[in-house]
Write an enzyme that holds these catalytic residues in place. Structure first.
Site, mmCIF file in Angstrom:
data_model
loop_
_atom_site.group_PDB
_atom_site.id
_atom_site.type_symbol
_atom_site.label_atom_id
_atom_site.label_comp_id
_atom_site.label_asym_id
_atom_site.label_seq_id
_atom_site.Cartn_x
_atom_site.Cartn_y
_atom_site.Cartn_z
ATOM 1 N N ARG A 27 -3.556 1.289 -12.572
ATOM 2 C CA ARG A 27 -3.547 2.596 -11.917
ATOM 3 C C ARG A 27 -2.277 3.396 -12.223
ATOM 4 O O ARG A 27 -2.289 4.621 -12.204
ATOM 5 C CB ARG A 27 -3.664 2.426 -10.399
ATOM 6 C CG ARG A 27 -5.053 2.016 -9.959
ATOM 7 C CD ARG A 27 -5.165 2.090 -8.456
ATOM 8 N NE ARG A 27 -6.459 1.645 -7.988
ATOM 9 C CZ ARG A 27 -6.816 1.594 -6.714
ATOM 10 N NH1 ARG A 27 -5.971 1.948 -5.777
ATOM 11 N NH2 ARG A 27 -8.001 1.187 -6.363
ATOM 12 N N ASP A 137 -4.293 12.353 7.342
ATOM 13 C CA ASP A 137 -4.294 11.324 6.303
ATOM 14 C C ASP A 137 -2.890 11.241 5.714
ATOM 15 O O ASP A 137 -2.135 12.223 5.733
ATOM 16 C CB ASP A 137 -5.315 11.644 5.201
ATOM 17 C CG ASP A 137 -5.694 10.414 4.378
ATOM 18 O OD1 ASP A 137 -6.737 9.799 4.669
ATOM 19 O OD2 ASP A 137 -4.925 10.054 3.458
HETATM 20 C C1 LIG Z 1 -11.246 4.387 2.420
HETATM 21 S S1 LIG Z 1 -10.609 5.900 3.047
HETATM 22 C C2 LIG Z 1 -11.560 6.101 4.528
HETATM 23 C C3 LIG Z 1 -11.907 7.543 4.786
HETATM 24 C C4 LIG Z 1 -12.844 7.777 5.983
HETATM 25 N N1 LIG Z 1 -12.228 7.394 7.217
HETATM 26 C C5 LIG Z 1 -14.150 7.056 5.795
HETATM 27 O O1 LIG Z 1 -14.408 6.068 6.479
HETATM 28 O O2 LIG Z 1 -14.936 7.472 4.935
HETATM 29 C C6 LIG Z 1 -9.011 5.348 3.661
HETATM 30 C C7 LIG Z 1 -8.022 6.490 3.887
HETATM 31 O O3 LIG Z 1 -6.919 5.995 4.637
HETATM 32 C C8 LIG Z 1 -5.760 6.651 4.198
HETATM 33 N N2 LIG Z 1 -4.575 5.867 4.570
HETATM 34 C C9 LIG Z 1 -4.133 4.701 4.041
HETATM 35 N N3 LIG Z 1 -3.011 4.308 4.649
HETATM 36 C C10 LIG Z 1 -2.744 5.241 5.596
HETATM 37 C C11 LIG Z 1 -1.703 5.410 6.551
HETATM 38 N N4 LIG Z 1 -0.709 4.521 6.654
HETATM 39 N N5 LIG Z 1 -1.727 6.514 7.351
HETATM 40 C C12 LIG Z 1 -2.737 7.426 7.244
HETATM 41 N N6 LIG Z 1 -3.737 7.315 6.366
HETATM 42 C C13 LIG Z 1 -3.742 6.247 5.548
HETATM 43 C C14 LIG Z 1 -5.955 6.765 2.694
HETATM 44 O O4 LIG Z 1 -5.143 7.795 2.143
HETATM 45 C C15 LIG Z 1 -7.455 7.063 2.602
HETATM 46 O O5 LIG Z 1 -7.694 8.437 2.514
#
Ligand SMILES: C[S@@+](CC[C@H](N)C(=O)[O-])C[C@H]1O[C@@H](n2cnc3c(N)ncnc32)[C@H](O)[C@@H]1O
Length: 268
Positions: A27, A137
């Site tokens: 990546r 996010d």
């Molecule tokens: C797999 S996506 C899930 C999106 C949505 N909640 C769904 O279920 O479709 C995970 C998201 O969590 C965010 N994320 C990861 N670590 C995080 C953190 N420490 N604080 C806030 N967001 C975070 C990532 O940037 C990503 O956009």
């Protein structure tokens, strides 16, 4: 690589197992080449020392996180909100007039806008009520995308046709025919803000009715999961709901949260 994995954990809470090293290298390869460096280790040392600037740290975080999302993902949650939670909210006259919702790992906004469509439909077809949604996010590019609210026609395919007709705009420009945009009527009620769930405090109201915390706990270690849920719990009003992803229900063990469904919890 170990110190890099620790740095990512400190920044995001995301726990990267050693087995993911090859994936990380893959990546990051384009960024390593972009800076004319020969190896990932040197590049990461520069990033973590802050010598390539905050924007590069944000880029690395973005490349590490998984942003996969979709409209009406885990549809049963939206059905439960429409059939149970909103009617309960409307029946209780002692509650504030506005239903407050929070998509706490919103990615590019599909979750927040799916909920917006559900609430707008309930409002259109039933009793009028006020509502607002906050999306947060860690990823700045995801927040920017969510604010723009432009999606490909393929991304919006899980949305049922009647909702697509009502809540999506198609450009008059034939070159943009493979894109749609969420209508202003919904965008006005959905706000997005960058926020890290690993922060000790969240600058968010403390009387939220529904919090979505879906498909993000899975990337955290157990202690971090507990801490994040405990902090979010303090932002729910009594009787408010926390909704997690289908494989995350077992991570929620807080005593002040009553399990209503395997992944839906109600604050006591
Ligand atoms: C797999 S996506 C899930 C999106 C949505 N909640 C769904 O279920 O479709 C995970 C998201 O969590 C965010 N994320 C990861 N670590 C995080 C953190 N420490 N604080 C806030 N967001 C975070 C990532 O940037 C990503 O956009």
């Amino acid at each position: 690589m170990t110190s890099f994995r620790q740095a990512i954990h400190r920044l995001t809470g995301i726990s990267l197992p050693a087995t993911k090293t090859a994936l990380i290298e893959q990546r990051l390869r384009r960024r390593v080449n972009h800076h004319g460096m020969s190896c990932t280790g040197t590049y990461l040392d520069e990033v973590m020392a802050g010598r390539l600037g905050q924007a590069e740290i944000d880029t690395v975080v973005d490349l590490i996180t998984t942003n996969t999302t979709s409209f009406f993902r885990e549809r049963a949650h939206f059905d439960h909100i429409a059939a149970e939670i909103v009617p309960e909210f409307l029946a209780d006259r002692s509650r504030p007039a506005r239903l407050k919702c929070w998509s706490a790992a919103s990615s590019e906004g599909a979750e927040a806008y799916s909920l917006a469509m559900v609430l707008a439909e309930l409002q259109r077809t039933g009793r009028r009520f006020d509502w607002a949604i906050l999306g947060t996010d860690l990823s700045a590019p995801m927040i920017e995308k969510a604010r723009r609210a432009v999606y490909s026609t393929e991304q919006v395919s899980p949305i049922e046709p009647s909702l697509r007709r009502r809540y999506l705009m198609i450009s008059a420009d034939p070159a943009l025919r493979d894109q749609v945009r969420i209508v202003p009527e919904l965008r006005r009620r959905v706000r997005f803000r960058q926020m890290n769930l690993m922060d000790a405090r969240y600058p968010v109201d403390q009387d939220v009715d529904i919090i979505f915390l879906r498909n993000v706990l899975i990337y955290f270690e157990m202690q971090d999961r507990q801490d994040v849920v405990r902090r979010l719990q303090s932002h729910l009003r009594p009787g408010g709901y926390l909704i997690v992803g289908h494989s995350e229900g077992m991570s929620v063990t807080q005593s002040g949260l009553q399990r209503i469904r395997p992944t839906i919890f109600r604050k006591l």
